[in-house]
Design a protein around this motif. Structure first.
Motif, mmCIF file in Angstrom:
data_model
loop_
_atom_site.group_PDB
_atom_site.id
_atom_site.type_symbol
_atom_site.label_atom_id
_atom_site.label_comp_id
_atom_site.label_asym_id
_atom_site.label_seq_id
_atom_site.Cartn_x
_atom_site.Cartn_y
_atom_site.Cartn_z
ATOM 1 N N LEU A 14 9.569 -20.090 -35.949
ATOM 2 C CA LEU A 14 8.154 -20.391 -36.084
ATOM 3 C C LEU A 14 7.969 -21.372 -37.236
ATOM 4 C CD1 LEU A 14 5.228 -19.132 -35.083
ATOM 5 C CD2 LEU A 14 5.235 -18.418 -37.443
ATOM 6 N N VAL A 15 7.271 -22.446 -36.952
ATOM 7 C CA VAL A 15 6.921 -23.409 -37.990
ATOM 8 C C VAL A 15 5.425 -23.300 -38.197
ATOM 9 C CG1 VAL A 15 6.929 -25.823 -38.704
ATOM 10 C CG2 VAL A 15 8.817 -24.929 -37.307
ATOM 11 N N TYR A 16 5.054 -22.837 -39.374
ATOM 12 C CA TYR A 16 3.656 -22.604 -39.709
ATOM 13 C C TYR A 16 3.188 -23.725 -40.629
ATOM 14 C CZ TYR A 16 -0.367 -20.333 -41.940
ATOM 15 O OH TYR A 16 -1.605 -20.040 -42.439
ATOM 16 N N PHE A 17 2.212 -24.479 -40.162
ATOM 17 C CA PHE A 17 1.649 -25.566 -40.952
ATOM 18 C C PHE A 17 0.494 -25.007 -41.777
ATOM 19 C CE2 PHE A 17 3.977 -27.679 -37.686
ATOM 20 C CZ PHE A 17 4.403 -28.871 -38.247
ATOM 21 N N ASP A 18 0.754 -24.765 -43.038
ATOM 22 C CA ASP A 18 -0.245 -24.230 -43.967
ATOM 23 C C ASP A 18 -0.716 -25.368 -44.871
ATOM 24 O OD1 ASP A 18 -1.875 -22.481 -45.313
ATOM 25 O OD2 ASP A 18 -0.273 -21.640 -46.548
ATOM 26 N N LEU A 19 -1.330 -26.346 -44.239
ATOM 27 C CA LEU A 19 -1.767 -27.542 -44.958
ATOM 28 C C LEU A 19 -3.184 -27.371 -45.490
ATOM 29 C CD1 LEU A 19 -0.388 -30.151 -42.418
ATOM 30 C CD2 LEU A 19 0.611 -29.527 -44.619
ATOM 31 N N ALA A 61 -1.820 -15.313 -41.636
ATOM 32 C CA ALA A 61 -0.611 -16.131 -41.537
ATOM 33 C C ALA A 61 0.531 -15.282 -40.987
ATOM 34 C CB ALA A 61 -0.259 -16.668 -42.914
ATOM 35 N N PRO A 62 1.480 -15.910 -40.333
ATOM 36 C CA PRO A 62 2.622 -15.156 -39.803
ATOM 37 C C PRO A 62 3.471 -14.573 -40.931
ATOM 38 C CG PRO A 62 2.965 -17.513 -39.555
ATOM 39 C CD PRO A 62 1.575 -17.333 -40.056
ATOM 40 N N ALA A 63 4.173 -13.505 -40.614
ATOM 41 C CA ALA A 63 5.046 -12.847 -41.587
ATOM 42 C C ALA A 63 6.502 -13.007 -41.179
ATOM 43 C CB ALA A 63 4.694 -11.365 -41.680
ATOM 44 N N ASP A 75 3.129 -29.134 -47.218
ATOM 45 C CA ASP A 75 2.969 -30.546 -47.561
ATOM 46 C C ASP A 75 3.530 -31.363 -46.403
ATOM 47 O OD1 ASP A 75 3.873 -33.188 -48.536
ATOM 48 O OD2 ASP A 75 3.280 -32.438 -50.511
ATOM 49 N N PRO A 76 2.814 -32.379 -45.962
ATOM 50 C CA PRO A 76 3.306 -33.192 -44.840
ATOM 51 C C PRO A 76 4.701 -33.773 -45.081
ATOM 52 C CG PRO A 76 1.027 -33.742 -45.296
ATOM 53 C CD PRO A 76 1.483 -32.824 -46.400
ATOM 54 N N ASN A 77 5.088 -33.941 -46.327
ATOM 55 C CA ASN A 77 6.406 -34.487 -46.633
ATOM 56 C C ASN A 77 7.539 -33.522 -46.303
ATOM 57 O OD1 ASN A 77 5.336 -36.923 -47.632
ATOM 58 N ND2 ASN A 77 4.906 -35.939 -49.585
ATOM 59 N N GLN A 78 7.231 -32.271 -46.020
ATOM 60 C CA GLN A 78 8.243 -31.275 -45.688
ATOM 61 C C GLN A 78 8.620 -31.281 -44.205
ATOM 62 O OE1 GLN A 78 5.807 -28.011 -47.115
ATOM 63 N NE2 GLN A 78 7.294 -27.598 -48.749
ATOM 64 N N VAL A 79 7.876 -31.997 -43.400
ATOM 65 C CA VAL A 79 8.067 -31.943 -41.945
ATOM 66 C C VAL A 79 9.474 -32.357 -41.543
ATOM 67 C CG1 VAL A 79 7.322 -32.908 -39.729
ATOM 68 C CG2 VAL A 79 5.619 -32.205 -41.421
ATOM 69 N N GLU A 80 9.963 -33.453 -42.047
ATOM 70 C CA GLU A 80 11.284 -33.948 -41.635
ATOM 71 C C GLU A 80 12.392 -32.971 -42.011
ATOM 72 O OE1 GLU A 80 13.765 -36.077 -39.489
ATOM 73 O OE2 GLU A 80 11.618 -36.497 -39.597
ATOM 74 N N LEU A 81 12.332 -32.398 -43.196
ATOM 75 C CA LEU A 81 13.340 -31.430 -43.617
ATOM 76 C C LEU A 81 13.332 -30.198 -42.718
ATOM 77 C CD1 LEU A 81 15.475 -30.380 -45.614
ATOM 78 C CD2 LEU A 81 13.591 -29.487 -46.997
ATOM 79 N N VAL A 82 12.150 -29.680 -42.433
ATOM 80 C CA VAL A 82 12.040 -28.506 -41.556
ATOM 81 C C VAL A 82 12.520 -28.853 -40.151
ATOM 82 C CG1 VAL A 82 10.415 -26.899 -40.471
ATOM 83 C CG2 VAL A 82 10.255 -27.384 -42.924
#
Length: 93
Positions: A14-19, A61-63, A75-82
């Motif tokens: 699960l990828v949770y976007f907490d922006l 939020a998911p656990a 942070d949008p900058n984390q997208v590529e790493l994830v």
């Protein structure tokens, strides 16, 4: 909900976007799209509804215990790493 899939050998990622709201609002404003999928509400309305449900306690939020792998993007900058981590997990299975 995922128990059935886990029993069949699937893993869950699960990828949770907490922006922050201002980041989401900026993205919605610059998207150029007027509606979501085939429904007649705007992206702004969807964002407003989601934020209201979150603030009213209707949504949380998911656990970590809900999935095998949970990634939270703040942070949008984390997208590529994830994205690379998800690919690595998928290739290893």
């Amino acid at each position: 909900m995922l128990d059935h899939f886990h029993e069949d050998g699937f893993i869950s990622i699960l990828v949770y976007f907490d922006l922050p709201s201002h980041v989401l609002q900026k993205r919605v404003a610059s998207s150029g799209r007027s509606s979501v999928l085939r429904i007649t509400v705007s992206f702004e309305e969807v964002l407003d509804r989601q934020e209201a449900r979150y603030h009213n306690g209707e949504w949380t939020a998911p656990a970590q215990h809900e999935v095998d792998y949970l990634f939270v993007i703040n942070d949008p900058n984390q997208v590529e790493l994830v994205k690379q981590k998800v690919i690595s997990i998928a290739q290893a299975t």
